[in-house]
Design an enzyme around this catalytic site. Structure first.
Site, short mmCIF file in Angstrom:
data_model
loop_
_atom_site.label_atom_id
_atom_site.label_comp_id
_atom_site.label_asym_id
_atom_site.label_seq_id
_atom_site.Cartn_x
_atom_site.Cartn_y
_atom_site.Cartn_z
N TYR A 287 -9.71 64.50 88.38
CA TYR A 287 -10.53 64.92 87.24
C TYR A 287 -9.98 64.29 85.96
CZ TYR A 287 -13.55 67.90 84.46
OH TYR A 287 -14.51 68.37 83.60
N TYR A 337 -20.18 60.93 83.29
CA TYR A 337 -19.57 62.26 83.15
C TYR A 337 -20.58 63.33 83.53
CZ TYR A 337 -17.76 66.42 80.74
OH TYR A 337 -17.32 67.68 80.43
#
Ligand SMILES: [Zn+2]
Lengths: 386, 138
Positions: A287, A337
């Site tokens: 992440y 994203y």
């Protein structure tokens, strides 16, 4: 949950176009992503009986998505959540299938993350102050952007461990390099050198724009089912070896104890459930809402000891061809994203060997890790295999 | 000119802190069950879940050290556009290291700010009723 190891699989993945200005709604983008995932899996929409999503109040509902897929699933659920939610919803899907409530679950995330509402644009500051737990203690001081919150954590961690801005730069430069091999990456065509990185002005010291994810308009979707049903799918199933999640520190925006992050607690459970060790992992999706969180997670998940993670990235280990090729599509720093979900799509593609014969494929990778992280408070992660 | 930046909003959980701040005094919430302090305050103890909470005053002579900081070069909220770059710091309270308070370090050269620096709290009067705890280098 009992031993679910290798009994469930991701059988479909799909995405919409990514852009700064979609000109359309999250529902339209979600439909594109969902149909692409169904096509990837070789499933009909009517074979989906569970639909789940997460958002921060910036999306549409699973009920709406199901409606316009023309299906009436037996289970829908939308949760409030960010960066660790993909893994948590996959765990939920496994639990629901295990309990016999559903058979095949569609998990999705859709957001106009660039053109829609976000902090500093379109929101009333008083509304943000009330919405964030402890908001009155940060908003009056100008602290409203995740780049500022994560920057605060990064500055302290850099001070404690000796991580430098060059080390942050290695994460950015390597992920941007991966994006140059990915025609669908938003920053394809925009390579980054260390020299350029070091000369870029700060947004929030210690971060420049390169340290921050590219906020875009985009939708992603994933289909999860049992290993048994996966055999009927068109795609090559990617099996879930282990999955784990955890809540930790109380205030995500007000982290006052950097010695612990949720990933520190998730990692041992994760490796135990999957029956592997960090040295068995051949490819990673870590992440990356900000460059620094990659470094902290590499520590947490046992890829480099505390204090040595800077050297680990400086040695080129995150590159394709390195010991732990990471965020091989460019990650959220340079591909796109969707609060972590695009990184899941990439690890599935790598483990399927979908890029075989190209410079994007991590050769012979059989086992991969995918982590999700919303902040110091919550973490989710999973280990997948061919 | 009127104060342009966001003003701390009082609510059920934080009111004693901001009422004290308006009187130039720092108050921190304490759990009567596990005796730990917590900040930001809440409706119960975040360490043990006890709803038995009280408030301790630390007066108006408050010192600390910079635990972490960022330098903000963009205004993410209205009112900050004229004060860039803005130093936003977490300050570890002297004598109460488990408590970190976020504030701006004012009247300093942002490039000189470092972790571990000694700072002192002061109260910035932002309108006739309200005051905002801030920090200055010592
Ligand atoms: Zn307590």
């Amino acid at each position: 949950m009992g031993d679910i190891s290798n009994r469930y699989a991701i059988v479909g993945i799909g995405e919409s176009e990514r852009s700064r200005k979609s000109g359309t709604t999250p529902l339209h983008m979600a439909l594109v992503a969902a149909r692409n995932a169904l096509q990837d899996a070789g499933l009909e929409a009517k074979e989906i009986d569970g639909v789940m999503s997460y958002s921060t109040g910036d999306s549409c509902s699973s009920h709406q998505l199901a409606t316009y897929l023309g299906i009436r699933p037996s289970y829908v659920n939308d949760v409030m959540g960010g960066g660790s939610s993909t893994e948590m919803l996959i765990a939920d899907a496994v639990g629901l299938i295990e309990a016999g409530l559903v058979k095949t679950v569609l998990i999705w995330r859709s957001m106009n993350g660039s053109s829609g509402k976000k902090v500093g644009r379109g929101y009333d500051p008083d509304m943000i102050q009330e919405a964030i737990d402890g908001g009155s203690f940060i908003i009056p001081y100008g602290s409203a952007s995740p780049s500022q919150w994560f920057g605060m954590f990064a500055t302290r961690h850099m001070y404690e461990t000796g991580i430098t801005r060059e080390h942050l730069g290695h994460v950015c430069v390597d992920f941007y390099e991966h994006a140059q091999r990915n025609p669908k990456a938003f920053l394809n065509g925009h390579p980054l050198t260390m020299e350029e990185y070091m000369e870029t002005p700060y947004i929030s010291y210690p971060f420049t724009k390169h340290d921050c994810c590219v906020e875009l308009d985009e939708a992603n979707a994933i289909i999860v089912t049992s290993a048994e049903r996966a055999k009927d799918c068109k795609s090559k199933p990617v099996y879930i070896m282990g999955i784990s999640a955890r809540e930790c520190h109380p205030h995500a925006h007000y982290w006052s104890d950097l010695t612990q992050v949720a990933s520190d607690y998730v990692a041992p459970q994760l490796y135990k459930s999957a029956g592997v060790q960090p040295s068995d992992i051949q490819v990673a999706s870590i992440y990356d809402c900000f460059s620094w969180v990659v470094l902290r997670q590499l520590e947490a998940f046992g890829f480099a000891p505390r204090g040595e993670v800077g050297d680990f990235v400086a040695a080129g280990n995150l590159r394709i061809g390195g010991s732990l090729p990471t965020n091989t599509a460019g990650g959220m720093l340079s591909e796109g994203y969707t609060h972590g979900m695009n990184n899941v799509l990439e690890i599935v593609r790598q483990i399927r060997h979908e890029y075989k014969g190209t410079d994007r494929q991590v050769e012979n990778c059989e086992i991969g890790i995918c982590t999700g992280w919303a902040g110091p408070d919550i973490a989710g992660a999973m280990i997948l295999r061919n | 000119m009127a104060y342009q930046k966001p003003i701390p909003l009082k609510n059920q959980d934080n009111k004693p802190y901001w009422d004290s701040a308006d009187k130039h005094e720092l108050s921190i919430q304490k759990c009567d069950s596990c005796h730990k302090y917590q900040h930001p305050p809440g409706p119960a103890c975040s360490k043990c879940g006890s709803p038995k909470l009280s408030w301790d005053s630390f007066g108006n002579e408050v010192y600390g050290t910079i635990y972490s900081y960022i330098i903000s070069y963009r205004p993410f909220l209205p009112g900050f556009q004229d004060d860039l770059p803005t130093v936003i710091a977490q300050v570890e309270l002297e004598g109460l290291p488990e408590i970190k308070i976020t504030g701006n370090v004012l009247n300093c050269n942002p490039d000189e700010v470092k972790i571990g620096m000694d700072v002192q709290m002061f109260w910035q009067d932002i309108n006739e009723e309200r005051a905002l705890p801030q920090w200055k280098l010592r």
